[in-house]
Design a protein around this motif. Structure first.
Motif, PDB file in Angstrom:
ATOM      1  N   VAL A 202       0.893  -0.987   0.424  1.00 43.96           N
ATOM      2  CA  VAL A 202      -0.095   0.134   0.239  1.00 43.96           C
ATOM      3  C   VAL A 202       0.646   0.982  -0.045  1.00 43.96           C
ATOM      4  N   SER A 203       2.020   0.959   0.696  1.00 46.11           N
ATOM      5  CA  SER A 203       2.340   2.379   1.206  1.00 46.11           C
ATOM      6  C   SER A 203       3.313   2.902  -0.166  1.00 46.11           C
ATOM      7  N   VAL A 204       4.349   2.397  -1.118  1.00 42.72           N
ATOM      8  CA  VAL A 204       5.100   2.097  -1.950  1.00 42.72           C
ATOM      9  C   VAL A 204       4.184   3.027  -3.262  1.00 42.72           C
ATOM     10  N   PRO A 205       2.824   1.918  -3.670  1.00 35.86           N
ATOM     11  CA  PRO A 205       2.303   2.460  -4.965  1.00 35.86           C
ATOM     12  C   PRO A 205       1.592   3.906  -4.438  1.00 35.86           C
ATOM     13  N   ILE A 206       1.262   4.992  -3.004  1.00 40.58           N
ATOM     14  CA  ILE A 206       1.119   5.918  -2.823  1.00 40.58           C
ATOM     15  C   ILE A 206       1.835   6.665  -2.595  1.00 40.58           C
ATOM     16  N   ALA A 207       2.605   6.589  -2.598  1.00 39.53           N
ATOM     17  CA  ALA A 207       4.363   7.093  -3.086  1.00 39.53           C
ATOM     18  C   ALA A 207       4.444   7.524  -4.304  1.00 39.53           C
ATOM     19  N   ARG A 209       1.944   7.393  -6.337  1.00 40.71           N
ATOM     20  CA  ARG A 209       1.061   7.977  -7.400  1.00 40.71           C
ATOM     21  C   ARG A 209       0.934   9.615  -6.544  1.00 40.71           C
ATOM     22  N   ALA A 210       1.390   9.439  -5.153  1.00 40.14           N
ATOM     23  CA  ALA A 210       1.211  10.985  -4.488  1.00 40.14           C
ATOM     24  C   ALA A 210       2.410  11.623  -5.746  1.00 40.14           C
ATOM     25  N   LEU A 252       5.377  11.101   3.796  1.00 36.76           N
ATOM     26  CA  LEU A 252       6.336  12.197   3.455  1.00 36.76           C
ATOM     27  C   LEU A 252       5.795  13.059   2.081  1.00 36.76           C
ATOM     28  N   ALA A 253       5.935  11.703   0.919  1.00 38.23           N
ATOM     29  CA  ALA A 253       5.203  12.727  -0.019  1.00 38.23           C
ATOM     30  C   ALA A 253       3.343  12.789  -0.166  1.00 38.23           C
ATOM     31  N   VAL A 254       3.063  11.994   0.170  1.00 36.39           N
ATOM     32  CA  VAL A 254       1.224  12.820   0.527  1.00 36.39           C
ATOM     33  C   VAL A 254       1.681  14.158   0.748  1.00 36.39           C
ATOM     34  N   ARG A 255       0.713  15.199  -0.822  1.00 35.36           N
ATOM     35  CA  ARG A 255       0.556  16.327   0.091  1.00 35.36           C
ATOM     36  C   ARG A 255      -0.225  16.800   1.443  1.00 35.36           C
ATOM     37  N   GLY A 256       0.547  17.595   2.097  1.00 35.87           N
ATOM     38  CA  GLY A 256      -0.579  18.576   3.040  1.00 35.87           C
ATOM     39  C   GLY A 256       0.773  18.369   4.539  1.00 35.87           C
ATOM     40  N   THR A 257       0.895  19.356   4.798  1.00 32.84           N
ATOM     41  CA  THR A 257       2.376  19.403   6.148  1.00 32.84           C
ATOM     42  C   THR A 257       1.877  18.799   7.505  1.00 32.84           C
ATOM     43  N   ALA A 258       0.220  18.445   7.415  1.00 34.15           N
ATOM     44  CA  ALA A 258       0.328  17.269   8.553  1.00 34.15           C
ATOM     45  C   ALA A 258       1.106  16.085   8.579  1.00 34.15           C
ATOM     46  N   THR A 259       1.023  15.920   6.953  1.00 30.85           N
ATOM     47  CA  THR A 259       1.615  13.944   6.568  1.00 30.85           C
ATOM     48  C   THR A 259       2.749  14.488   6.662  1.00 30.85           C
TER      49      THR A 259
END
Length: 493
Positions: A202-207, A209-210, A252-259
């Motif tokens: 899940v994590s690697v594809p999410i990164a 895609r982001a 770290l890759a997903v948009r947003g300061t909180a993420t």
């Protein structure tokens, strides 16, 4: 072709290599490396050299066997290699990640159960060298953290067990926490390693895609499901570590300061799971460099998260740099003093090959080719205006400002070149850098098939460079590698 016309052997030879010659050549190099590592390892073991690995280059023993996980592993492999490969290209994102995660958990558990429930899972983390041996001895977490470094060195009455001493206290804290919430014992600990480790699917594809590489995320996902390294994800603490690092980089890759802050907290905690995770820094920098928008804020938030964890452990009494200094000494109090660097510095790469699978070499070859092609496209940077001599009467400092402007344009051109390479080139490159640094350091002599798992999963991002028509063949090779290792050997965590 005209009737009676013949095709020369040389013309056939000329056509075939245009598509796959490079991949087959690299595959041959991989096979040569592996055969050589096994043969030399066997000779050194027979000669009594202290490899401390009966099935070098893997830390395992030869034991051909079958188990009731065998048919399940075969079924999952067939499903992924068959319809799963095509489905990954077209499925909706949410269902794809969910099914991918369940398939990875099933694959990992099936491989573990080839050895049986007890030997494959329950007893994996309970030997004297493992973390669970120390959990009952931790009655006060604060006191444990404050005195952790004093118990790293061996040959003293209260020395930590091998794995506990070889890592910062965060690793032990994870299993203490599981115990405190009622999930103590070998089964719960092993399942935690499997469930967290499989989350890389899940994590690697999410990164990816982001970072704007949706196609690469879909292409890499089946390779992450059938990761040969799943043999060691189920069950070793390194599987859990792999999931934590991958999740931190994805956030770290997903948009947003909180993420970004959450990603920094996870990566900061990873530094207290393994000293070697300082080498995650190149991956984190690549993610931040490719992250769309808000890079400065993300860097600040991520750094704040890392610093928060470091301050918390330091205030609690554990000083990371002191722990590392003593770990180096403890390392050479054990098998590392016997294990020859001259063998392991290259045999480690054979062990990595069995963990990453045969696809890693051809995928990295194509990644290098893509990098060279992208760089050549930028071979002629935009024409830069050279600073001209300051005319009399012109504003003071004009020449300096011109030089600064030219330099900024050059830096901008270089940054655009780097962005053009993209995550499918830069992330594997960063993982290669981390692996080479770990290998040359001499602090990873043997057992890297599990120790390097946090970097291995990012090497497989390079599979997105392979032609889609070849994915099924490479996936079949990945599955066969895992099945061969798990059925011919009894692996040790």
């Amino acid at each position: 072709m005209r009737p009676g016309a013949t095709v020369s052997r040389s013309s056939v030879h000329h056509r075939i290599p245009n598509r796959h010659r490079g991949d087959l050549l690299v595959l041959g190099v991989e096979a040569t490396l592996l055969v050589t590592a096994v043969a030399v390892g066997a000779m050194l073991n027979r000669a009594g050299v202290g490899l401390h690995a009966d099935a070098a280059p893997l830390y395992a023993t030869w034991r051909p066997h079958l188990g009731w996980g065998t048919p399940a592993a075969l079924a999952i492999a067939v499903a992924v290699v068959g319809p799963g490969t095509q489905w990954a290209r077209t499925a909706r994102w949410g269902p794809l990640l969910s099914v991918g995660y369940l398939a990875a958990v099933g694959w990992t558990l099936a491989l573990a159960l080839v050895d049986g429930w007890s030997e494959g899972l329950t007893r994996r983390l309970t030997p004297q060298a493992e973390y669970l041996h120390e959990v009952p001895r931790v009655t006060d977490v604060g006191r444990m953290l404050a005195g952790f470094a004093d118990r790293i060195l061996d040959f003293q009455p209260d020395s930590w067990s091998t794995h506990t001493a070889g890592h910062p206290p965060g690793a032990l804290l994870v299993f203490v926490a599981l115990d405190r919430v009622g999930l103590g014992g070998g089964t719960a600990a092993a399942l935690a390693c499997v469930l967290v480790g499989a989350s890389v699917v899940v994590s690697v594809p999410i990164a990816l895609r982001a970072l704007g590489a949706d196609g690469a995320a879909r292409a890499a996902l089946p390779f992450l499901v059938l990761l040969p390294g799943a043999v060691w994800v189920g069950a070793s603490a390194d599987g859990l570590f792999t999931g934590v690092v991958a999740a931190g980089l994805a956030l770290l890759a997903v948009r947003g300061t909180a993420t970004a802050l959450a990603g920094g907290l996870l990566l900061g905690f990873a530094l207290y799971l393994s000293y070697g995770f300082v080498l995650v820094a190149p991956l984190a920098l690549v993610v931040l460099a490719l992250r769309p928008g808000g890079r400065g804020a993300a860097l600040l938030a991520g750094a704040t998260g890392v610093a928060t964890v470091a301050v918390a452990f330091t205030v609690a009494g554990f000083y990371w740099w002191q722990g590392y200094d003593r770990v180096v000494e403890r390392y050479y109090q054990g098998w590392a003093a016997d294990r020859p660097y001259a063998y392991w510095v290259w045999a480690n790469l054979a062990a990595l090959l069995l963990s990453a699978g045969p696809v890693v070499g051809p995928a990295l070859r194509r990644t290098l080719h893509s990098a060279c092609r992208a760089w050549r496209a930028w071979a002629r940077p935009p024409e830069l205006t050279a600073p001209t001599p300051r005319a009399s009467g012109s504003a003071p400092g004009g020449e300096l400002l011109t030089r600064v402007a030219v330099r900024n344009r050059r830096v901008g051109a270089l940054a655009r070149r780097v962005e053009t390479l993209g995550p499918t080139v830069l992330l594997p490159a960063a993982a290669v850098l981390a692996v080479l640094a770990a290998d040359l350091s001499g602090m990873s002599k043997a057992e890297v098939e599990r120790i390097w798992l946090p970097f291995t999963v990012w090497l497989l991002v390079a599979t997105a460079q392979l032609p889609a028509a070849t994915h099924r063949w490479w996936l079949a090779g990945q599955a066969l590698t895992a099945l061969a290792v798990n059925h011919l050997l009894f692996t040790v965590s």
